[in-house]
Design an enzyme around this catalytic site. Structure first.
Site, PDB file in Angstrom:
ATOM      1  N   LYS A 155       3.239  10.597   8.087  1.00 57.91           N
ATOM      2  CA  LYS A 155       2.545  10.153   9.287  1.00 57.91           C
ATOM      3  C   LYS A 155       3.141  10.739  10.566  1.00 57.91           C
ATOM      4  CE  LYS A 155       0.160   6.058   7.557  1.00 57.91           C
ATOM      5  NZ  LYS A 155      -1.210   6.571   7.718  1.00 57.91           N
ATOM      6  N   PHE A 178       0.868  -1.173   0.000  1.00 60.61           N
ATOM      7  CA  PHE A 178       0.000   0.000   0.000  1.00 60.61           C
ATOM      8  C   PHE A 178       0.905   1.223   0.000  1.00 60.61           C
ATOM      9  CE2 PHE A 178      -2.207   3.542   1.894  1.00 60.61           C
ATOM     10  CZ  PHE A 178      -3.412   3.548   1.207  1.00 60.61           C
ATOM     11  N   ASP A 217       9.413   2.980   1.137  1.00 54.02           N
ATOM     12  CA  ASP A 217       8.235   3.651   1.680  1.00 54.02           C
ATOM     13  C   ASP A 217       8.247   3.441   3.192  1.00 54.02           C
ATOM     14  OD1 ASP A 217       5.762   4.412   2.610  1.00 54.02           O
ATOM     15  OD2 ASP A 217       4.637   3.533   0.951  1.00 54.02           O
TER      16      ASP A 217
END
Length: 417
Positions: free
Chosen positions: A271, A151, A238
């Site tokens: 985040k 994802f 990522d």
């Protein structure tokens, strides 16, 4: 201003707020599970006054918990000084943040070539990564490799990297050239590089978050670095969910058993970087990656704005000042050990690192367990039918963690029913 906020958060119950929500917002998330009005530390309160231990932290975002005084003070002070200037100009906090990120992203000395592109989110950081791969590959290197279960975001480029059909199919055709390889399969990775057609980039999560907190096998990243270097491809990590201390080191690939000391070409973070304020970054660590974008080839209106940069610097400062990486490591180990030792038949195991944890369930009852946990005063995430994701604030105490462990058997009993 406090009167204005108080007017917005007027005393309405959950039902009334939910009715207003469904009449005002697009139905992209379904009805809200609760309407939250206040937070402090690791706790939040809903519109009916119920308190919850937040073990999800806005999906690994609120690294310092809620309403941390250093973070709120930094944001307020910066907004009262200089809020937004556009990227025709620079600001001291923007430059300082970029310097800090290049230092923190490397397990060793900061590479001289390291450079940063600041964004507002992880999706935007990954969209920049896709464009970086295309700039590197051009027409001669059309292939980008990612993994099954990946994802990477929901914009069109990031969505092309994302594997889950339910996310992809409504928006096809997506940008082409992306191939998804079996998760953790080294032979499949080697065969992909040996296949006809040059590879522009390999994009990996050191721990797949949305797929259920699945760490890559030991040695996989090191082999990926060897293959990408040998074939002239970029290695892009990522670390949107795993970075900025979530696993107990600044980056998950810093763990010796995960990265083995590798230096990727680029790393995406977001985040937890801003402690709850929207900010992300694509950090390039090699000259081959850092020099690809030229003026006019990529941009952002809000990326790197002074308020976001101040929030990120404040978050980094608190993590360092309060030694929260040590706390993440110790509290995470305590929580994983306690859950694994709960001796409930539905607990099949625990996986993850630091405070990114999946409770593996013996039956596909994660959704029911998450609802039972909410009724009991705990926020968790059914990240897979048979797994609950925990990604609490770094300031979580062992006592708070133990309160969840004590409640878990009853939560799972309710889920079974």
């Amino acid at each position: 201003m406090s009167e204005l906020i108080a007017g917005v958060t007027q005393s309405l119950d959950q039902g009334e707020w939910t009715r207003r929500y469904t009449g005002a917002l697009m139905n992209t998330f379904g009805p809200p599970q609760r309407v939250l009005v206040r937070g402090e530390g690791c706790y939040v309160w809903d519109a009916d006054g119920n308190r919850y231990l937040d073990l999800l932290a806005g999906i690994a975002v609120n690294s310092l918990g809620h309403a941390h005084p250093t973070l709120t003070g930094a944001i307020s002070a910066q907004l009262g000084t200089l809020g937004h200037v556009s990227n025709f100009f620079a600001s001291p906090v923007q430059i300082t943040l970029a310097e800090r990120l290049t230092e923190l992203t490397c397990a060793g000395p900061r590479p001289e070539a390291a450079r940063v592109f600041l964004t507002n989110s992880g999706t935007e950081a990954m969209e920049a990564a896709v464009k970086l791969a295309r700039r590197h590959g051009g027409a001669d290197r059309p292939r980008i490799l990612a993994l099954e279960g990946a994802f990477h975001g929901r914009s069109m480029g990031a969505l092309a990297l994302t594997h889950k059909p339910a996310y992809r199919e409504p928006f096809e055709p997506l940008p082409g050239g992306v191939e998804h390889l079996p998760f953790g399969d080294l032979r499949a990775l080697e065969e992909a590089f040996a296949a006809p057609g040059q590879v522009a980039a390999l994009v990996l999560e050191p721990i797949q978050g949305e797929a259920g907190v699945r760490p890559l096998p030991a040695g996989y990243l090191a082999a990926a670095r060897e293959l990408t270097t040998a074939h002239g491809a970029l290695l892009i990590l990522d670390e949107v969910q795993t970075g900025m201390g979530r696993t107990g080191t600044w980056m998950a690939h810093h763990h010796p058993q995960v990265g083995g000391g590798i230096v990727p070409d680029a790393v995406a973070v977001a985040k937890g970087l801003g402690g709850g304020f929207p900010v992300g970054a694509l950090i390039t660590l090699t000259e081959a990656a850092a020099t690809l974008f030229q003026p006019g080839q990529h941009g952002t209106t809000f990326g790197g704005n002074p308020v976001a940069a101040a929030a990120a610097l404040a978050t980094i400062h608190v993590i360092e000042r309060d030694d929260l990486l040590t706390q993440v490591t110790s509290t995470g180990e305590h929580l994983r050990t306690a859950v694994a030792g709960s001796d409930h038949p539905l607990v099949a195991g625990v996986r993850g690192a630091g405070l990114l944890i999946a409770v593996e369930l013996a039956e596909p009852v994660a959704a029911a367990a998450a609802q039972a946990a909410l009724r009991a005063g705990f926020i968790v995430n059914p990240v897979a039918p048979d797994a609950l994701r925990l990604a609490p604030p770094y300031v979580l105490t062992t006592e708070q963690a133990d309160s969840f462990v004590a409640a878990l058997p009853q939560i799972l009993n309710e889920a079974r029913q």
